[in-house]
Design a protein around this motif. Structure first.
Motif, PDB file in Angstrom:
ATOM      1  N   UNK A   2      -0.160  12.443  16.330  1.00 54.13           N
ATOM      2  CA  UNK A   2       0.460  13.580  15.663  1.00 54.13           C
ATOM      3  C   UNK A   2       1.964  13.603  15.914  1.00 54.13           C
ATOM      4  N   UNK A   3       2.681  14.420  15.114  1.00 54.34           N
ATOM      5  CA  UNK A   3       4.126  14.533  15.270  1.00 54.34           C
ATOM      6  C   UNK A   3       4.525  14.987  16.657  1.00 54.34           C
ATOM      7  N   UNK A   4       3.790  15.948  17.213  1.00 55.20           N
ATOM      8  CA  UNK A   4       4.117  16.444  18.553  1.00 55.20           C
ATOM      9  C   UNK A   4       3.947  15.347  19.601  1.00 55.20           C
ATOM     10  N   UNK A   5       2.902  14.556  19.467  1.00 57.80           N
ATOM     11  CA  UNK A   5       2.677  13.463  20.424  1.00 57.80           C
ATOM     12  C   UNK A   5       3.742  12.386  20.289  1.00 57.80           C
ATOM     13  N   UNK A   6       4.148  12.078  19.042  1.00 53.48           N
ATOM     14  CA  UNK A   6       5.242  11.132  18.842  1.00 53.48           C
ATOM     15  C   UNK A   6       6.518  11.650  19.485  1.00 53.48           C
ATOM     16  N   UNK A   7       6.815  12.936  19.247  1.00 56.05           N
ATOM     17  CA  UNK A   7       8.041  13.530  19.802  1.00 56.05           C
ATOM     18  C   UNK A   7       8.028  13.448  21.322  1.00 56.05           C
ATOM     19  N   UNK A   8       6.892  13.755  21.927  1.00 54.75           N
ATOM     20  CA  UNK A   8       6.780  13.698  23.389  1.00 54.75           C
ATOM     21  C   UNK A   8       6.958  12.269  23.891  1.00 54.75           C
ATOM     22  N   UNK A   9       6.353  11.306  23.191  1.00 53.25           N
ATOM     23  CA  UNK A   9       6.467   9.901  23.601  1.00 53.25           C
ATOM     24  C   UNK A   9       7.909   9.405  23.479  1.00 53.25           C
ATOM     25  N   UNK A  10       8.576   9.740  22.374  1.00 57.24           N
ATOM     26  CA  UNK A  10       9.981   9.351  22.210  1.00 57.24           C
ATOM     27  C   UNK A  10      10.857  10.009  23.280  1.00 57.24           C
ATOM     28  N   UNK A  11      10.610  11.289  23.562  1.00 57.87           N
ATOM     29  CA  UNK A  11      11.413  11.998  24.567  1.00 57.87           C
ATOM     30  C   UNK A  11      11.230  11.370  25.950  1.00 57.87           C
ATOM     31  N   UNK A  12       9.996  11.017  26.290  1.00 53.66           N
ATOM     32  CA  UNK A  12       9.754  10.362  27.586  1.00 53.66           C
ATOM     33  C   UNK A  12      10.457   9.022  27.664  1.00 53.66           C
ATOM     34  N   UNK A  13      10.408   8.270  26.574  1.00 52.69           N
ATOM     35  CA  UNK A  13      11.074   6.964  26.558  1.00 52.69           C
ATOM     36  C   UNK A  13      12.583   7.129  26.729  1.00 52.69           C
ATOM     37  N   UNK A  14      13.165   8.093  26.044  1.00 53.13           N
ATOM     38  CA  UNK A  14      14.604   8.335  26.170  1.00 53.13           C
ATOM     39  C   UNK A  14      14.956   8.806  27.576  1.00 53.13           C
ATOM     40  N   UNK A  15      14.149   9.681  28.121  1.00 52.92           N
ATOM     41  CA  UNK A  15      14.402  10.188  29.480  1.00 52.92           C
ATOM     42  C   UNK A  15      14.331   9.041  30.488  1.00 52.92           C
TER      43      UNK A  15
END
Length: 194
Positions: A2-15
């Motif tokens: 889902x979009x929320x899971x993608x957003x969380x995964x991208x945010x973790x990768x960036x962090x």
């Protein structure tokens, strides 16, 4: 995914990338700048939401042209990866998730207090004191008004919601009346033992 899971995964990768390069403060500034750009620029929002011909390579090149030299190398690489996955429309969610991760890493609670009317300094101080007592003194707090609450307030601390508003109480009462608690075994409808 889902979009929320993608957003969380991208945010973790960036962090993780920011921490690995010891660029947390610069990347955090850039994330806030992206957040402001999303709010301020209808053209940027339109671009991120559009499906342009040419595929990922064209979108990556367009991202480079639009934000060249304005952002750090880490953020540029990150935006290119998001563009390659055609997920630029998730940028506001990614920015919000990143800021939660960054605040948590600093031991800082994100607090949003919504009052039915403009709050007094004493009311804000009481909220700050309560959050400090329950979560620690470090917090990023925003305060706003939402007349639909009728009276009281609604508080969001990280992922926790505390609803102390009249609107929330009326909603809970309405739900309770629609779904009454069944009588315990051995009781009749009057509440007397059988």
């Amino acid at each position: 995914m889902t979009g929320e899971r993608y957003a969380r995964a991208f945010a973790r990768a960036l962090h993780g990338a920011a921490a690995a390069r010891c660029e947390e403060s610069r990347v955090t500034e850039d994330v806030r700048a992206l957040d402001k750009l999303w709010l301020a620029s209808p053209e940027w929002r339109r671009f991120c939401r559009s499906r342009l011909p040419g595929g990922a390579r064209v979108r990556v090149e367009q991202v480079r042209q639009l934000v060249a030299n304005a952002l750090s190398d880490t953020i540029m690489r990150f935006l290119e990866a998001v563009a390659q996955h055609d997920q630029l429309a998730l940028l506001p969610d990614i920015c919000a998730q990143y800021q939660r991760l960054e605040a948590r890493a600093r031991g800082c609670s994100r607090v949003r207090a919504l009052f039915a009317r403009e709050p007094t300094e004493d009311q804000i101080a009481r909220v700050r004191d309560w959050v400090a007592a329950t979560r620690g003194p470090a917090m990023d707090m925003t305060v706003g008004t939402e007349p639909a609450l009728i009276a009281g307030m609604r508080l969001f601390v990280d992922d926790t919601r505390v609803d102390a508003s009249l609107a929330g109480r009326l909603t809970r009462l309405r739900v309770g009346l629609r779904n009454p608690v069944p009588a315990a075994a051995g009781e009749n409808e009057g509440g007397r033992q059988v």
